[in-house]
Design a protein around this motif. Sequence first.
Motif, PDB file in Angstrom:
ATOM      1  N   ASN A 121       0.795  -1.231   0.000  1.00 42.08           N
ATOM      2  CA  ASN A 121       0.000   0.000   0.000  1.00 42.08           C
ATOM      3  C   ASN A 121       0.829   1.284   0.000  1.00 42.08           C
ATOM      4  O   ASN A 121       0.384   2.305   0.527  1.00 42.08           O
ATOM      5  CB  ASN A 121      -0.960   0.036   1.192  1.00 42.08           C
ATOM      6  N   ARG A 136       2.050   9.909  19.169  1.00 40.65           N
ATOM      7  CA  ARG A 136       1.178   8.816  19.636  1.00 40.65           C
ATOM      8  C   ARG A 136       1.815   7.989  20.751  1.00 40.65           C
ATOM      9  O   ARG A 136       1.176   7.102  21.301  1.00 40.65           O
ATOM     10  CB  ARG A 136       0.798   7.914  18.457  1.00 40.65           C
ATOM     11  N   ARG A 154      -5.672   7.158   7.468  1.00 41.25           N
ATOM     12  CA  ARG A 154      -6.635   6.531   6.567  1.00 41.25           C
ATOM     13  C   ARG A 154      -7.863   7.440   6.519  1.00 41.25           C
ATOM     14  O   ARG A 154      -8.608   7.523   7.508  1.00 41.25           O
ATOM     15  CB  ARG A 154      -6.985   5.130   7.067  1.00 41.25           C
ATOM     16  N   ASP A 207      -8.307   3.881  11.101  1.00 39.16           N
ATOM     17  CA  ASP A 207      -7.140   4.679  11.456  1.00 39.16           C
ATOM     18  C   ASP A 207      -6.839   4.507  12.944  1.00 39.16           C
ATOM     19  O   ASP A 207      -7.758   4.407  13.767  1.00 39.16           O
ATOM     20  CB  ASP A 207      -7.403   6.154  11.142  1.00 39.16           C
ATOM     21  N   ARG A 239      -1.773   1.436  12.805  1.00 41.39           N
ATOM     22  CA  ARG A 239      -1.058   2.595  12.258  1.00 41.39           C
ATOM     23  C   ARG A 239      -0.735   2.384  10.775  1.00 41.39           C
ATOM     24  O   ARG A 239      -0.920   3.257   9.959  1.00 41.39           O
ATOM     25  CB  ARG A 239       0.237   2.842  13.041  1.00 41.39           C
ATOM     26  N   VAL A 240      -0.248   1.221  10.471  1.00 44.42           N
ATOM     27  CA  VAL A 240       0.041   0.887   9.077  1.00 44.42           C
ATOM     28  C   VAL A 240      -0.591  -0.466   8.801  1.00 44.42           C
ATOM     29  O   VAL A 240      -0.329  -1.428   9.506  1.00 44.42           O
ATOM     30  CB  VAL A 240       1.559   0.826   8.819  1.00 44.42           C
ATOM     31  N   ALA A 241      -1.460  -0.502   7.823  1.00 49.29           N
ATOM     32  CA  ALA A 241      -2.149  -1.757   7.523  1.00 49.29           C
ATOM     33  C   ALA A 241      -2.046  -2.054   6.040  1.00 49.29           C
ATOM     34  O   ALA A 241      -1.746  -1.181   5.234  1.00 49.29           O
ATOM     35  CB  ALA A 241      -3.608  -1.657   7.936  1.00 49.29           C
ATOM     36  N   GLY A 242      -2.328  -3.297   5.696  1.00 49.26           N
ATOM     37  CA  GLY A 242      -2.280  -3.701   4.295  1.00 49.26           C
ATOM     38  C   GLY A 242      -3.552  -3.318   3.566  1.00 49.26           C
ATOM     39  O   GLY A 242      -4.271  -2.405   3.973  1.00 49.26           O
ATOM     40  N   GLN A 243      -3.844  -4.052   2.509  1.00 49.14           N
ATOM     41  CA  GLN A 243      -4.996  -3.740   1.668  1.00 49.14           C
ATOM     42  C   GLN A 243      -6.313  -3.926   2.413  1.00 49.14           C
ATOM     43  O   GLN A 243      -7.253  -3.172   2.229  1.00 49.14           O
ATOM     44  CB  GLN A 243      -4.953  -4.624   0.417  1.00 49.14           C
TER      45      GLN A 243
END
Lengths: 179, 266
Positions: free
Chosen positions: A29, A130, B125, B168, B190-194
């Motif tokens: 992504n 955070r 997001r 998010d 915080r950071v995710a895939g599809q």
Amino acid sequence: MIFFLFLMVLVFVAQIAEFFIPPLDWMSNAHVYITPVLVFYGAMALPLPLLLVLVFWAGFLLDAVTAQIIGSHVEISFGSSILLYAVLAGIMHGLRPLFARGRWEVHCIMTGICTSALLLGQYLMLSFRRGSIFFSREVWWQIGGPGLLAMIMAPLVFWALHWLARATAYPYLPRRGLV
Amino acid sequence: MSRTSIVALVVFIAALGYLLSLGAGGTRKLQANVYQFLAPFLSSGSGIQKQITSVRSNLKSLDNLQAENNSLRVENRSLKATNQALRDVEHEVNRLRHALNYRERAVFKLVPAEVVARDSSTWWRTLTINRGKQDGIESDMPVVTDEGLVGKTTTVSANITVVLLVADESCRVAANVEGTREQGIVTGERVAGQSPLLNLNFLSKQANLQPGQKAYTSGVGGVFPPGLLIGNVKDFRARELDGQAQLVPAVDLTKLEDVFVVVGRK
């Protein structure tokens, strides 16, 4: 001056275009960033006063469309991207003599590194805000992926901008051509 | 360094200092103004993007279209028949409701909106929708679809609004789980895939939630009204002090085209 105005408009168009370029799922992504490539070209082609204006414009737009206000606090202060751009463009500006001698390979690589550094800077600020930091595979892709893409795009974008600079009779050009 | 450069540097630092010192209110106002300026460009861009997508999706062979047309004709006849039967049922239900003096359940006042851009940044997001203050939208209003919760509004300009998605990390939603007394806080990653997952934290260690159980907004916190579906439990794990469940969002956040902003109750 016309070339500088073109760059300003291109930065704006690129920032809008980034809204509509979907993240690359095959790259965890990672987003496609065009604006930093334009800004870092500007860092090599523009004198300091104009570079500062370009950096301010690009950072302002980036913060305006991305910075989030959660409740009563801003996650990353408005202006932080301007600061990051200024520091990184300052480094690129230092490589201007090399660019003027017609050596542009280093700058393409540096454009990728600086794009990733911009994202790394944002990530560190966000993590600090955070209260936790981690570096997973996805995080590295989110930081490194756009840098790699910027590195790949840079020769083409630099060539196009060089052509534009010649067409507008811009005086701050490398002595020898880019290609 | 030339005199012009020094002057430019001083002006640059002063302007930067001013922006960095802006608080949440000032930043929100500034962002809203920028979004207002960008609104026509975003709307046009979204229109062009949709046209390109529709051209791509419409490039089907004539054979496929013929087959699809035939199948749709059959389906249409079947639906007409079902519709007629349902009309009769509806009429009967209405008559009985009236007879029982049925009080209509309080429903939300919704503003429909179209998604014009999504995930414009790496670290948040978000979605951008084509409705704003002119439509009665303000910050921190829930955004939903018929499938469940999408997120909440953050920056609102006259006719463009940024929506922070429930996936998010900074969007926190108080939730409860159906069939249990378990309550917790849902956050994204915080950071995710599809296909992003949600974390339901601060559950009791003994919660032992089962896959498929539904999590709803509990209404605590004031932003989200109770009863909105957030997602389904994927798995549960007991940690040292509490329990954590992973949820699959009820709404496919990657393919949203239209959403509703909850602006109040009817």
